[in-house]
Each structure stands twice: as structure tokens, then as C-alpha cells.
Design a protein around this motif. Structure first.
Motif, mmCIF file in Angstrom:
data_model
loop_
_atom_site.group_PDB
_atom_site.id
_atom_site.type_symbol
_atom_site.label_atom_id
_atom_site.label_comp_id
_atom_site.label_asym_id
_atom_site.label_seq_id
_atom_site.Cartn_x
_atom_site.Cartn_y
_atom_site.Cartn_z
ATOM 1 N N TYR B 166 0.847 -1.205 0.000
ATOM 2 C CA TYR B 166 0.000 0.000 0.000
ATOM 3 C C TYR B 166 0.877 1.247 0.000
ATOM 4 O O TYR B 166 0.602 2.213 -0.708
ATOM 5 N N LYS B 167 1.948 1.203 0.805
ATOM 6 C CA LYS B 167 2.864 2.348 0.859
ATOM 7 C C LYS B 167 3.424 2.659 -0.510
ATOM 8 O O LYS B 167 3.533 3.813 -0.915
ATOM 9 N N VAL B 170 0.808 4.384 -2.534
ATOM 10 C CA VAL B 170 0.602 5.759 -2.056
ATOM 11 C C VAL B 170 1.729 6.649 -2.576
ATOM 12 O O VAL B 170 1.498 7.775 -3.031
ATOM 13 N N ASP B 175 -4.512 7.518 -4.258
ATOM 14 C CA ASP B 175 -5.167 8.261 -3.179
ATOM 15 C C ASP B 175 -6.104 7.435 -2.348
ATOM 16 O O ASP B 175 -6.309 7.687 -1.177
ATOM 17 N N MET B 216 -2.967 5.992 3.346
ATOM 18 C CA MET B 216 -3.879 6.147 2.218
ATOM 19 C C MET B 216 -4.811 7.318 2.541
ATOM 20 O O MET B 216 -5.272 7.457 3.667
ATOM 21 N N ARG B 217 -5.093 8.155 1.546
ATOM 22 C CA ARG B 217 -5.873 9.376 1.792
ATOM 23 C C ARG B 217 -7.363 9.102 2.029
ATOM 24 O O ARG B 217 -7.981 9.721 2.892
ATOM 25 N N THR B 251 -7.236 10.020 7.587
ATOM 26 C CA THR B 251 -7.825 9.386 6.406
ATOM 27 C C THR B 251 -9.326 9.625 6.356
ATOM 28 O O THR B 251 -10.004 9.516 7.373
#
Lengths: 255, 367
Positions: B166-167, B170, B175, B216-217, B251
Motif C-alpha cells: 500500500y505504501k 501511495v 489516493d 492512504m488518503r 484518512t
């Protein structure tokens, strides 16, 4: 009575600043900006679309307004700095409102990160107006970092609760030499008047106007309330008295 | 404590009994509260609250306007691949189903992106079946790089990843994560997810937490409505959303309400969720979590979608095609589910405008 309002040496024609989010259409937003007579309007860079297909929010901002980009969506100083630089690159100018909000529930700003971003961007020549939680020490740090005004919140964004932080804002007004602009939480024109009577240099409103049944009229109402509040401040209101002031004094005979 | 542990605790409570004990007063209290607790949320989900729906709706409308304004964000889904290694009995992409499978190559992704971006869409949601073999992370990374030329917001709806993965996404500008638990009822979950990595209930349930840790946004969660008892499913969805909001305050958490639309087979949803229940669930989430986004996809009809504006919805898909490669090539193919709202992006925009709301195409700027 001369009552000029300057930010960073620039004469600003209105003490009412208006945000451009949350409106039901750009046309209503434009009409509200006009009826508000705001001189500085804020625009979120995240909403600026310079592509061919979609409407561009910037086309709906009256030409005589100063467009100040805000860093809405930034969660830390680094993101705010990157948004500001992008805004300048996209032709949005040097006025930047720093919003660093790492909290999606209350939308409260992070003063520490805001100070960092202010320092970096002021050095790069931006005119930085930071949105902040009204804390005196942090406001002083922002002044030292090169902010051209400070924008303490009256209440959390979008709550319409009014001047809940009044006491802390009063202290900032007394102690901070650059303009203090009350931003966020003002829900009614009377709240704006109250902030101005307190001695705030200006107020910024968005939600209360944008989601009103008639935003155009509401913008005008806020604008007039800001003028009224300012005049009252300048006129020097009488002190609130706890005791009665009798017209026939009881101790008059002692003269 | 992970959400799985919190979930275990709640599982010991007789939730049906909690719902059954709700009184009209409990519902009224929940409507008038500024900050709702779990009990208030349960009250709003109860059968009893169904009688007070209009009052709940008025409050939800006011809260949503204040929090989000009179705007609806639009996005479009882009299916990159129909290859899948899971066997989920309700899904059109399930591995046992004999169908022509396809994974787009870079030139095809580019073509799809061109067609979609011409409609003004600036937020793209990329979807794949769950196949690390056919669509490994490197494939996702390459696709994101192509799409970032056309779109300012990129979300993913793919197989669950590790925090490190996930990093990585990102860091290249992804997003948003969309990841539905499908069923919060663990026993039924096992029944519906017969084979494949998706069978691991806990790993899927904890995926949003890994994405949250990866900064994650936005994270969207949801239950596939129809697989299990709706009221309880939404109760757990709300609990998970509240958990994520507490733990990852930076988030934005969104909730989706997908109702099962079977595709390619004979699977019939065992639980029918009526329009009224859907609305009640949505309103309950809005009052319980005023800051949460609410998504409604083109699974629902344009008429219903139009009526849902003002009831808490903040985001809608538009002009959706669920066939892999279907934007550039209009030929018929097998999508993941059947679309009800077949309106174009332009028609969807006009519908939103006619309701007195502003369709927002761009809401983030890739940094």
C-alpha cells in the motif's frame, strides 16, 4: 474616519473574506461573491481544473478580487508546501492560505505543522495567511515565521457555532500586531458582527453563506454585519455593566 | 486492538435483541444528538426507526450540507482485468465461470483513459479481479503511472495488499482504497467465498487498517447487501468505519452500499434489501458518522440515485462500464455486475444540477 485595512502593505477594500467551497453551482458562487463585495476570496487548489472539458472555478471569480489559494487536503507541512508551489506554478499567484488538517472528524488544524509550512513558504516569497487554533504562543511563532496575518478559528469548520473561542481570540487581537482574521465556525451575520466588535481585523466565512437557502442574500447580510461590527468597534461601545446606573444618584448629596 | 478483536467482542452481544428493544424515544434522542454513540446508531437501524424516516432524513440532509456542501463528487470505474483466482459464488468474475478473460495491455489502458477523460471525469477507480498472477503489483504500478497523466485522483479496488505494498502505491500517487468486506457475518462469509485467498475473513477485514497505516488518503468500505441480514451488516460496517476514523484520523473514511446484482449465473441474493431499508441504512450511517463519505454506484437506477441526493450521498460513479476494455470498444462482454443507471457522465451531471447540487469532477491534485 479613516479606517484602512492592509495586509502585507496592500490595501484591502473589504473586511469580509469569502470561501468558494460547498456552493450548489459556480454561477451562484459568483453572484454571492459579487453581493458580498469581498476583496479576498479563497479557492481550494484541489478544485482548480485547468483542463479543457470542465468548468474552471477561477473563471467565476470577479476580476477585482484577490484569489488566495488554500491548501485544503494537506495533512502535514510538506503537503501544504507542495500544494502552494503547485498553485503558483498553475498561475494562482502568491497569496496562500495554509490549512493543515490531519483530522477528518473535527477538521481541526495542526498548529505545529502550520508553523513549519508558513516558515518555508514565507521564505519563498508567498504571502502566507495560516489557519490556526487560537493559541497565543503559536500565533507569535507564526508572526516570527513570516505570516502576513493569522486566521484563528471561531469554532470547527462547518459547525456554524459562532465565536466559541472568543476569549483566546480576544487575546490574539490584543497581542498580535499583524491582522487577526477570524476564520471558520461563524454561522450567522451576528457572529461575524460579534467578532468585529471584539476588534478582529476581518472575518472569513464559507459554509454559512454557501449552504444558506439564498446564498446571495446571505453574503450581503454577512458583508453588512461585518461593516456594522467594525463601526461599533471604532465607535467604542459602552462597557457592559453589572450594576444599575441611576440617573438620580443616591450619593449626590455628598457633593 | 485490531478491528477483528473489536468485532469478536460485538459478536457476543445479541444484536437482534438490542434492535428489538429500541423505543421511539431512543430514535428521537439519536436524531437530536450532536454526537452519536453506538447505541444511538443501533436505534437508527432498528425497525422502529423506519417509522421516523422523514425526520431522520431532514437531519441527515442538514448535517450533510453543513459538512460537505451542496456538491456531489463524480468518478468512473475502469476495469483492467477480469482474471480472478477466487471462487465467490455471487460474482461474475468467479474463477470457475467459463468466460473469456482479459487483462488490458498498456496501449489499451491508454485508450480507455482517453475515452473516459474526454467526459471530464478526473477521478478514476481502477478495478481488477483478484489475481496476483495476471495482475501483479508491478502491473498495478505501471497502470497507475499511465493513468496519472489523465486523472488527478486514482483509487484502487483490487486484491488486498500488505502495508508495504500500500505504501508503494501511495508513494506513486494512489489516493484511495476501495475494499468491501462483502459479508461481516463470518460464517456466511466462509460459505460464499469457497476458494482462493479471499476465503481468509480476517486478512480481508484488516486490510483497511494496513492501508490506513500506509497513509492512504481515502478508504471506502462496505457490505455487499443481500448476502446477509442487512441491519447487522450495516451495524458492523458502521462500527468498522468508526474504528478506522478513530485510529486513522487523517484518512477520510467512506461507506458504500452496494446491493447485490447477480451476473452470469443463478445465484440469487438470499436477503432482499428494499429501497426503504437502503435509505434507512444510509441515513443511520450519516448521523452516526457525519464526516464519512457516502458512495452510490450505478448498480442503482438513475431514478433512485436522483432521489438519494440530499440524503447523505457525497460521491457517485457516472457513465460506468464494467466490461474490461469496454470504454474504447463498445462490444458486448461480461461485466462483473449489471449496471442499472446507464446514463452518460453528462446526463448524470445534469441530473445532479437539476437537484440543486453541483457535480464536482476534480477534488484532488496529485502532489
Amino acid at each position: 474616519m479613516e479606517d484602512q485595512f492592509k495586509i502585507a502593505g496592500q490595501l484591502i477594500n473589504s473586511r469580509f473574506l469569502l470561501g468558494t467551497g460547498k456552493f450548489s453551482s459556480y454561477a451562484i458562487m459568483r453572484d454571492s461573491l459579487e453581493s458580498s463585495q469581498a476583496h479576498i476570496v479563497t479557492v481550494a487548489l484541489r478544485r482548480v481544473d485547468l483542463g479543457q472539458k470542465n468548468e474552471n472555478i477561477l473563471d467565476y471569480i470577479p476580476k477585482n478580487c484577490i484569489t488566495m489559494t488554500n491548501t485544503s487536503g494537506a495533512r502535514n507541512a510538506e503537503e501544504a508546501i507542495r500544494i502552494a508551489r503547485l498553485a503558483r506554478k498553475m498561475g494562482c499567484g502568491n497569496w496562500i492560505k495554509i490549512e493543515v488538517i490531519p483530522d477528518t472528524k473535527y477538521l481541526l488544524p495542526d498548529n505545529a505543522e502550520t508553523i513549519k509550512a508558513t516558515e518555508a513558504l514565507a521564505k519563498e516569497g508567498f504571502l502566507v495567511m495560516p489557519y490556526m487554533n487560537p493559541d497565543l504562543m503559536d500565533a507569535r511563532r507564526l508572526v516570527n515565521a513570516g505570516a502576513v496575518s493569522v486566521m484563528p478559528l471561531g469554532a470547527p469548520i462547518g459547525t456554524n457555532k459562532g465565536l466559541k473561542t472568543q476569549e483566546m481570540i480576544r487575546i490574539l487581537i490584543e497581542e498580535i500586531d499583524i491582522p487577526v482574521i477570524v476564520d471558520a465556525g461563524l454561522g450567522k451575520p451576528s457572529h461575524a458582527a460579534e467578532a468585529m466588535e471584539l476588534g478582529a481585523d476581518a472575518v472569513l466565512v464559507n459554509t454559512a453563506v454557501a449552504v444558506a437557502v439564498d446564498p446571495v442574500i446571505m453574503a450581503q447580510a454577512f458583508s453588512q454585519a461585518v461593516i456594522a461590527g467594525r463601526l461599533a468597534y471604532l465607535a467604542g461601545p459602552g462597557a457592559v455593566k453589572e450594576e444599575a446606573a441611576a440617573s438620580s444618584p443616591l450619593t449626590g448629596f455628598l457633593r | 486492538m485490531s478491528f477483528y478483536e473489536e468485532y469478536q467482542k460485538y459478536k457476543e452481544i445479541d444484536i437482534d435483541d438490542v434492535f428489538a428493544r429500541v423505543t421511539e424515544n431512543d430514535v428521537l434522542r439519536a436524531i437530536n444528538k450532536e454526537s452519536l454513540e453506538v447505541n444511538d446508531f443501533a436505534a437508527l437501524l432498528s425497525v422502529q426507526a423506519g417509522d421516523l424516516l422523514e425526520r431522520v432524513a431532514q437531519k441527515a440532509n442538514e448535517v450533510t450540507r453543513r459538512k460537505f456542501g451542496k456538491v456531489i463528487h463524480l468518478y468512473a470505474p475502469l476495469y483492467l482485468s477480469s482474471h480472478c483466482e477466487n471462487e465467490c459464488v455471487y460474482c461474475g468474475f468467479r474463477s470457475s465461470r467459463v468466460m473469456e478473460r482479459k487483462t488490458l495491455v498498456p496501449e489499451e489502458i491508454e485508450k480507455e483513459a482517453e475515452v473516459i477523460s474526454k467526459t471530464g471525469i478526473r477521478h478514476i477507480l481502477i478495478l481488477t479481479g483478484e489475481s496476483r498472477k495476471n495482475t501483479p503489483l508491478s502491473y498495478i504500478v505501471d497502470s497507475v503511472k499511465i493513468l496519472s497523466k489523465y486523472f488527478s485522483t486514482i483509487s484502487i479496488e483490487i486484491y488486498p495488499l500488505t502495508e508495504q505494498e500500500y505504501k508503494e502505491l501511495v508513494s506513486i500517487g494512489v489516493d484511495g482504497l476501495v475494499l468491501y468486506q462483502e459479508a461481516y457475518n463470518e460464517e456466511l462469509y466462509k460459505k460464499y467465498h469457497v476458494r482462493g485467498l479471499k476465503r481468509d475473513f480476517e486478512y480481508r477485514l484488516l486490510s483497511p487498517e494496513r492501508a490506513g497505516s500506509a497513509k492512504m488518503r481515502t478508504i471506502s468500505i462496505g457490505a455487499l447487501l443481500g448476502l446477509a441480514e442487512g441491519r447487522k451488516e450495516i451495524f458492523f460496517t458502521g462500527l468498522q468505519a468508526a474504528y478506522l476514523l478513530r485510529k486513522y484520523s487523517e484518512t477520510e473514511i467512506s461507506v458504500s452500499f452496494p446491493r447485490l446484482k447477480p451476473q452470469g449465473g443463478t445465484f440469487t441474493a438470499p436477503y432482499n434489501i428494499s429501497d426503504k431499508e437502503l435509505v434507512q441504512f444510509m441515513l443511520a450511517i450519516r448521523l452516526f458518522l457525519p464526516g464519512a463519505g457516502i458512495n452510490i454506484s450505478t448498480r442503482e437506477s438513475s431514478q433512485l440515485r436522483s432521489n438519494l441526493i440530499g440524503l447523505g450521498v457525497t460521491r457517485m460513479s457516472a457513465g460506468s462500464i464494467t466490461v474490461v476494455g469496454g470504454y474504447a470498444n463498445k462490444q458486448k462482454g461480461d461485466g462483473q455486475f449489471t449496471i442499472s443507471d446507464k446514463n452518460s457522465v453528462e446526463e448524470t451531471k445534469n441530473m445532479i444540477i437539476s437537484k440543486g447540487y453541483q457535480p464536482v469532477m476534480k477534488d484532488w491534485q496529485t502532489l
